[in-house]
Enzyme design. Structure first.
Site, mmCIF file in Angstrom:
data_model
loop_
_atom_site.group_PDB
_atom_site.id
_atom_site.type_symbol
_atom_site.label_atom_id
_atom_site.label_comp_id
_atom_site.label_asym_id
_atom_site.label_seq_id
_atom_site.Cartn_x
_atom_site.Cartn_y
_atom_site.Cartn_z
ATOM 1 N N SER A 132 -3.955 -1.313 -1.140
ATOM 2 C CA SER A 132 -5.186 -0.899 -2.763
ATOM 3 C C SER A 132 -5.838 -1.974 -2.410
ATOM 4 C CB SER A 132 -3.697 -0.848 -3.527
ATOM 5 O OG SER A 132 -4.791 -0.797 -4.855
ATOM 6 N N HIS A 140 -5.530 -8.391 -12.410
ATOM 7 C CA HIS A 140 -5.985 -7.056 -12.270
ATOM 8 C C HIS A 140 -4.150 -6.530 -13.588
ATOM 9 C CE1 HIS A 140 -5.852 -2.716 -11.278
ATOM 10 N NE2 HIS A 140 -7.390 -2.734 -10.686
ATOM 11 N N LYS A 154 1.378 -7.233 -2.243
ATOM 12 C CA LYS A 154 0.358 -6.293 -0.686
ATOM 13 C C LYS A 154 -0.226 -7.169 -0.757
ATOM 14 C CE LYS A 154 1.021 -1.860 -3.239
ATOM 15 N NZ LYS A 154 1.285 -1.438 -2.342
HETATM 16 P P1 NAP Z 1 4.512 6.359 -3.236
HETATM 17 O O1 NAP Z 1 4.474 7.855 -3.464
HETATM 18 O O2 NAP Z 1 4.454 6.306 -3.679
HETATM 19 O O3 NAP Z 1 5.696 6.366 -1.917
HETATM 20 C C1 NAP Z 1 5.888 4.901 -1.305
HETATM 21 C C2 NAP Z 1 6.800 5.386 -0.880
HETATM 22 O O4 NAP Z 1 7.252 3.965 -0.438
HETATM 23 C C3 NAP Z 1 8.259 6.208 -1.112
HETATM 24 O O5 NAP Z 1 8.326 7.133 0.200
HETATM 25 C C4 NAP Z 1 9.532 5.097 -1.497
HETATM 26 O O6 NAP Z 1 11.095 6.276 -0.588
HETATM 27 C C5 NAP Z 1 8.808 4.605 0.142
HETATM 28 N N1 NAP Z 1 9.961 3.136 -0.101
HETATM 29 C C6 NAP Z 1 9.949 1.875 -1.824
HETATM 30 N N2 NAP Z 1 10.852 0.900 -1.006
HETATM 31 C C7 NAP Z 1 11.115 1.276 -0.203
HETATM 32 C C8 NAP Z 1 12.385 0.906 0.516
HETATM 33 N N3 NAP Z 1 13.276 -0.504 -0.099
HETATM 34 N N4 NAP Z 1 13.206 1.129 2.191
HETATM 35 C C9 NAP Z 1 12.491 2.542 1.910
HETATM 36 N N5 NAP Z 1 11.606 3.038 1.684
HETATM 37 C C10 NAP Z 1 10.886 2.775 0.681
HETATM 38 O O7 NAP Z 1 2.541 6.232 -2.655
HETATM 39 P P2 NAP Z 1 1.247 6.801 -2.596
HETATM 40 O O8 NAP Z 1 1.251 7.459 -4.087
HETATM 41 O O9 NAP Z 1 1.377 7.945 -2.007
HETATM 42 O O10 NAP Z 1 0.555 5.838 -2.659
HETATM 43 C C11 NAP Z 1 0.473 5.004 -1.155
HETATM 44 C C12 NAP Z 1 -0.061 3.861 -0.814
HETATM 45 O O11 NAP Z 1 -1.320 3.225 -1.095
HETATM 46 C C13 NAP Z 1 1.057 2.945 -2.008
HETATM 47 O O12 NAP Z 1 1.071 2.103 -1.318
HETATM 48 C C14 NAP Z 1 -0.039 2.748 -2.792
HETATM 49 O O13 NAP Z 1 0.657 1.126 -3.823
HETATM 50 C C15 NAP Z 1 -0.671 2.493 -2.634
HETATM 51 N N6 NAP Z 1 -2.446 2.749 -3.499
HETATM 52 C C16 NAP Z 1 -1.778 3.690 -4.600
HETATM 53 C C17 NAP Z 1 -2.935 3.769 -5.260
HETATM 54 C C18 NAP Z 1 -2.903 4.684 -6.546
HETATM 55 O O14 NAP Z 1 -3.641 5.359 -7.526
HETATM 56 N N7 NAP Z 1 -1.333 4.953 -6.891
HETATM 57 C C19 NAP Z 1 -3.901 3.415 -5.332
HETATM 58 C C20 NAP Z 1 -4.469 2.903 -4.318
HETATM 59 C C21 NAP Z 1 -2.802 2.265 -3.523
HETATM 60 P P3 NAP Z 1 11.272 7.365 -1.672
HETATM 61 O O15 NAP Z 1 10.306 8.169 -1.324
HETATM 62 O O16 NAP Z 1 11.923 7.505 -1.363
HETATM 63 O O17 NAP Z 1 10.643 7.232 -3.314
#
Ligand code: NAP
Length: 258
Positions: A132, A140, A154
């Site tokens: 991110s 932040h 991260k």
């Molecule tokens: P997300 O939908 O929150 O997916 C996270 C995944 O991690 C889920 O599939 C979750 O499993 C899995 N997970 C968490 N703990 C785990 C564990 N202990 N063992 C196995 N799997 C585990 O992600 P996203 O929103 O697509 O984001 C992708 C990336 O971009 C992340 O790193 C996020 O921080 C980053 N990001 C997000 C934003 C934003 O605006 N949200 C902005 C910039 C970057 P489950 O499916 O079972 O829950």
């Protein structure tokens, strides 16, 4: 004809990870894609079956070792997922917590180290890690969410990956949107400069589908090796914007190191 790359995607039931799995599966001549997910029910709901999936938790190195055996590349798309406490009273802000075992230190730092070490042990050559933007700013607001310091953990994991000696591509996305991909010009940067000074004041966001496309291209393009970069998109329909199709050119604008 070269042999297809064997790729494991973790966080494969996540919102971006599931798109990466779909995109890799659309190119069977280039990739053999496997997913790693912790929920059988969610895997079946999204993909119809658990075929091609390893079920496990990234806190379990044994499961990671099994999933990475014979792999060429690993895509890390796991992330701690904050949960909302009871719905807020009118006029109050929602409060969040991380479930037990699911803090950013446990998932975004230790969980990523587990994945990097399992990849190293399996002889995996390349890790693509989606992170991110915002990680250069310890103040932040995302760091204050449930006192999780998520962007700090991260970034520490990113430094660990770079120091691992494995080939890396670190993709630090701007705010993620559930919008169609392949319709925008993508912009890359470093050290949150795009956040501080977005060109023409554009929103610093990007569709998840475009992040997934960058992941797929990073697996293919040598110019993405050993690079870490921020990525956002110009809003769809921005006058003069050119939809990004030249990913080698995009990656050539990016640089090695944290
Ligand atoms: P997300 O939908 O929150 O997916 C996270 C995944 O991690 C889920 O599939 C979750 O499993 C899995 N997970 C968490 N703990 C785990 C564990 N202990 N063992 C196995 N799997 C585990 O992600 P996203 O929103 O697509 O984001 C992708 C990336 O971009 C992340 O790193 C996020 O921080 C980053 N990001 C997000 C934003 C934003 O605006 N949200 C902005 C910039 C970057 P489950 O499916 O079972 O829950």
């Amino acid at each position: 004809m070269t042999n297809p790359l064997h790729v494991l995607v973790t966080g494969a039931t996540g919102r971006t990870g599931s798109i990466v799995v779909q995109k890799l599966r659309q190119r069977p001549e280039q990739f053999v894609a496997k997913g790693f997910a912790r929920s059988e029910a969610k895997t079946k709901e999204l993909f119809g079956s658990t075929e091609g999936f390893y079920l496990g938790d990234i806190s379990d190195p044994g499961r990671l070792n099994a999933a990475l055996e014979g792999g060429d590349a690993l895509v890390i798309l796991t992330s701690a997922v904050p949960q909302m406490k009871a719905p807020p009273e009118p006029g109050q802000r929602p409060e969040f917590f991380y479930p037990e075992g699911g803090t950013p230190e446990q998932v975004d730092y230790q969980g990523q180290i587990n994945q990097i070490e399992a990849a190293r042990a399996a002889g995996v050559k390349h890790i693509v890690l989606v992170g991110s933007m915002g990680g250069t700013n310890e103040q932040h607001p995302l760091n204050r969410m449930a006192n999780g310091n998520i962007l700090i953990w991260k970034r520490k994991a990113e430094a660990y990956l770079i120091d691992s000696g494995l080939d890396y591509t670190i993709i630090r996305a701007g705010g993620l949107q559930d919008q169609p991909g392949g319709q925008r010009e993508l912009l890359v940067g470093k050290d949150d400069q795009l956040l501080a000074n977005p060109p023409n004041g554009i929103p610093t966001s990007i569709p998840r589908a475009d992040v997934a496309k960058v992941v797929v291209q990073a697996l293919l393009e040598p110019a993405a090796r050993n690079k870490a970069f921020d990525v956002i998109s110009k809003p769809e329909g921005t006058p003069g914007a050119v939809v990004t199709t030249d990913f080698q050119g995009l990656f050539e604008q990016t640089t090695p190191g944290l």
